[in-house]
Design a protein around this motif. Structure first.
Motif, short mmCIF file in Angstrom:
data_model
loop_
_atom_site.label_atom_id
_atom_site.label_comp_id
_atom_site.label_asym_id
_atom_site.label_seq_id
_atom_site.Cartn_x
_atom_site.Cartn_y
_atom_site.Cartn_z
N ASN A 144 40.53 16.40 -20.29
CA ASN A 144 41.66 16.82 -21.77
C ASN A 144 41.49 16.09 -23.56
OD1 ASN A 144 42.75 14.58 -19.91
ND2 ASN A 144 44.39 15.29 -19.96
N TYR A 176 48.29 19.45 -26.52
CA TYR A 176 47.50 20.28 -26.15
C TYR A 176 47.33 21.20 -27.23
CZ TYR A 176 46.92 16.70 -22.93
OH TYR A 176 46.90 15.36 -22.34
N SER A 195 49.60 17.57 -12.04
CA SER A 195 48.51 17.28 -10.50
C SER A 195 49.75 17.65 -9.31
CB SER A 195 48.50 16.10 -11.24
OG SER A 195 48.23 15.10 -9.64
N SER A 196 50.59 17.40 -8.94
CA SER A 196 51.28 17.80 -7.94
C SER A 196 51.89 19.01 -8.02
CB SER A 196 51.58 16.75 -7.51
OG SER A 196 53.06 16.10 -7.87
N ARG A 241 47.18 5.36 -16.36
CA ARG A 241 46.56 6.21 -15.04
C ARG A 241 45.01 6.20 -14.63
NH1 ARG A 241 50.39 10.40 -13.13
NH2 ARG A 241 52.23 10.35 -14.96
N THR A 260 56.63 17.77 -11.51
CA THR A 260 57.42 17.64 -12.93
C THR A 260 58.08 18.52 -13.00
OG1 THR A 260 56.59 16.14 -12.70
CG2 THR A 260 57.38 16.96 -14.93
N GLU A 288 58.00 19.08 -20.67
CA GLU A 288 58.43 19.40 -19.44
C GLU A 288 60.31 19.87 -19.80
OE1 GLU A 288 56.80 16.80 -18.96
OE2 GLU A 288 55.33 17.65 -17.62
O1 PRT Z 1 49.26 4.99 -22.99
P1 PRT Z 1 48.49 5.71 -23.08
O2 PRT Z 1 47.97 7.06 -24.44
O3 PRT Z 1 46.59 5.31 -22.73
O4 PRT Z 1 48.30 6.74 -21.72
P2 PRT Z 1 49.27 8.36 -21.37
O5 PRT Z 1 50.11 8.11 -20.96
O6 PRT Z 1 48.82 8.66 -22.83
O7 PRT Z 1 48.31 9.06 -20.45
P3 PRT Z 1 48.32 8.41 -18.81
O8 PRT Z 1 48.67 7.93 -18.07
O9 PRT Z 1 49.93 9.04 -18.13
O10 PRT Z 1 47.19 9.78 -18.10
C1 PRT Z 1 45.56 9.24 -18.47
C2 PRT Z 1 44.95 10.68 -17.92
O11 PRT Z 1 45.41 10.68 -16.11
C3 PRT Z 1 45.73 11.87 -18.71
O12 PRT Z 1 44.62 12.59 -20.04
C4 PRT Z 1 44.79 12.30 -17.65
O13 PRT Z 1 43.60 13.13 -17.87
C5 PRT Z 1 44.92 12.02 -16.21
N1 PRT Z 1 46.26 12.81 -15.69
C6 PRT Z 1 46.22 13.14 -13.73
C7 PRT Z 1 47.38 13.16 -16.02
C8 PRT Z 1 48.07 13.22 -14.58
N2 PRT Z 1 47.06 12.82 -13.56
C9 PRT Z 1 48.90 13.77 -14.48
N3 PRT Z 1 50.00 13.96 -13.40
N4 PRT Z 1 48.43 13.31 -17.01
C10 PRT Z 1 48.80 12.99 -16.56
N5 PRT Z 1 50.73 13.20 -15.61
C11 PRT Z 1 51.58 13.27 -15.87
C12 PRT Z 1 51.69 14.50 -16.56
O14 PRT Z 1 51.41 14.74 -18.25
C13 PRT Z 1 53.23 15.18 -16.40
O15 PRT Z 1 54.33 14.63 -17.38
O16 PRT Z 1 52.24 13.59 -15.33
C14 PRT Z 1 53.05 15.02 -14.67
C15 PRT Z 1 53.04 15.96 -13.85
O17 PRT Z 1 52.61 15.48 -12.75
P4 PRT Z 1 52.81 16.41 -11.51
O18 PRT Z 1 52.42 15.62 -9.88
O19 PRT Z 1 54.80 15.94 -11.41
O20 PRT Z 1 52.36 17.50 -11.64
#
Ligand code: PRT
Ligand code: ZN
Length: 286
Positions: free
Chosen positions: A73, A120, A161-162, A14, A165, A145
């Motif tokens: 985070n 976390y 975020s939104s 992201r 999930t 979740e």
């Molecule tokens: O592979 P790598 O380890 O590099 O990536 P990753 O999978 O650990 O991270 P990634 O790319 O998912 O996220 C990178 C960063 O983006 C996170 O550390 C946050 O700072 C930021 N970010 C912003 C988010 C989100 N928005 C997000 N929505 N990180 C994760 N989510 C996931 C959350 O974990 C949950 O599963 O999305 C889901 C919730 O989204 P909603 O929109 O349904 O609420």
């Protein structure tokens, strides 16, 4: 050789697109062909490293990378000794506690004695401690979740975020414990030359961010309205006012802040402005 800046960005996720876009908007050119793990910059003493986000704070602490772009985070959770040198305003999200939908909830104290699944543990542990809550933390690395529905924990603490999930997993968000956005972190052991490169980079980032928050505005108004219109358009020092070819009319040019844009446009229109043009700004040197 040591006086280049090695900048670590997320390889794929992201943060990736916005991180690379920011570096490019700062005028730093590099080739980020698919699958590359490092790319030298063509016109700035820098090299881009493509890594997993969780590894970036450690690399920066060790000085393998001098700078990194990560979610706050991740920067806070990893607890590495690095400096946050700039907030970047993208990838905004929050770390929240969710419980099964329909369960009563009044305050964080309701979590006393409960188990909470999270990736976390450090941020959550600190929050629980500060609030005097004695809950059990289950550290898991993903798919947090689903923990309540499979009986692994009674609550979750994850990035939201939104909120969809949480919703689609039958959970309700009850506490926000941390707000995050992408940040630039830096090693504490930069050489003076690297620090000076970092200062140049931060200057460019500020110019890019200021430009994004402002628009260039041009309008026509009767000469008698110039004073009132100008009051809403102070610009960087003051607006530019030029007479139009038509008698009794002026053209006013200025810069307007995105935050109070619509409110001020309305006031300017009421003051007699017409033919209002609004143009994006690419860079803004303050
Ligand atoms: O592979 P790598 O380890 O590099 O990536 P990753 O999978 O650990 O991270 P990634 O790319 O998912 O996220 C990178 C960063 O983006 C996170 O550390 C946050 O700072 C930021 N970010 C912003 C988010 C989100 N928005 C997000 N929505 N990180 C994760 N989510 C996931 C959350 O974990 C949950 O599963 O999305 C889901 C919730 O989204 P909603 O929109 O349904 O609420
Ligand atoms: Zn990660």
């Amino acid at each position: 050789m040591t006086d280049i800046l090695r900048i670590a960005v997320q390889k794929s996720g992201r943060l990736s697109d916005d991180s690379l876009k920011l570096i490019k908007e700062c005028g730093i050119r590099f080739d980020n062909g698919a699958g590359k793990l490092r790319a030298p910059a063509a016109n700035f003493p820098a090299e881009i490293l493509f890594l997993r986000d969780d590894d970036i704070p450690g690399y920066v602490e060790d000085g393998v990378a001098h700078l990194g772009i990560v979610g706050e985070n991740v920067a806070v959770e990893t607890g590495r000794a690095v400096e946050t040198v700039h907030r970047l305003g993208f990838s905004k999200c929050r770390l929240s506690i969710g419980i099964p939908r329909g369960e009563p909830y009044e305050s964080i104290k309701d979590l006393d004695g409960k188990s909470i699944a999270t990736s976390y543990p450090r941020i959550l542990g600190k929050y629980l401690q500060e609030n005097g809550v004695d809950a059990q933390i289950h550290e898991i690395s993903g798919s947090v979740e689903i923990a309540p529905s499979i009986g692994l924990a009674e609550a979750v603490c994850d990035i939201v975020s939104s909120g969809s999930t949480l919703l689609s997993n039958g959970l309700q968000e009850v506490e926000t414990i941390f707000r995050s956005e992408a940040v630039m972190i830096a090693s504490r052991n930069l050489t003076p030359a690297q620090q000076s490169l970092l200062d140049q980079l931060l200057f460019r980032i500020n110019s890019v961010q200021a430009a994004k928050n402002h628009k260039y505005i041009l309008l026509n108004c009767p000469t008698g309205s110039v004073e009132e219109v100008s009051r809403y358009l102070p610009g960087m020092r003051s607006p530019t006012v030029m007479p139009l070819a038509s008698e009794g009319w002026c053209s006013v040019h200025s810069v307007i802040n995105e935050n109070d844009f619509w409110e001020n446009i309305e006031k300017i229109r009421l003051a007699g402005a017409e033919g209002i043009l609004v143009i994006p700004i690419e860079k803004m040197i303050l």
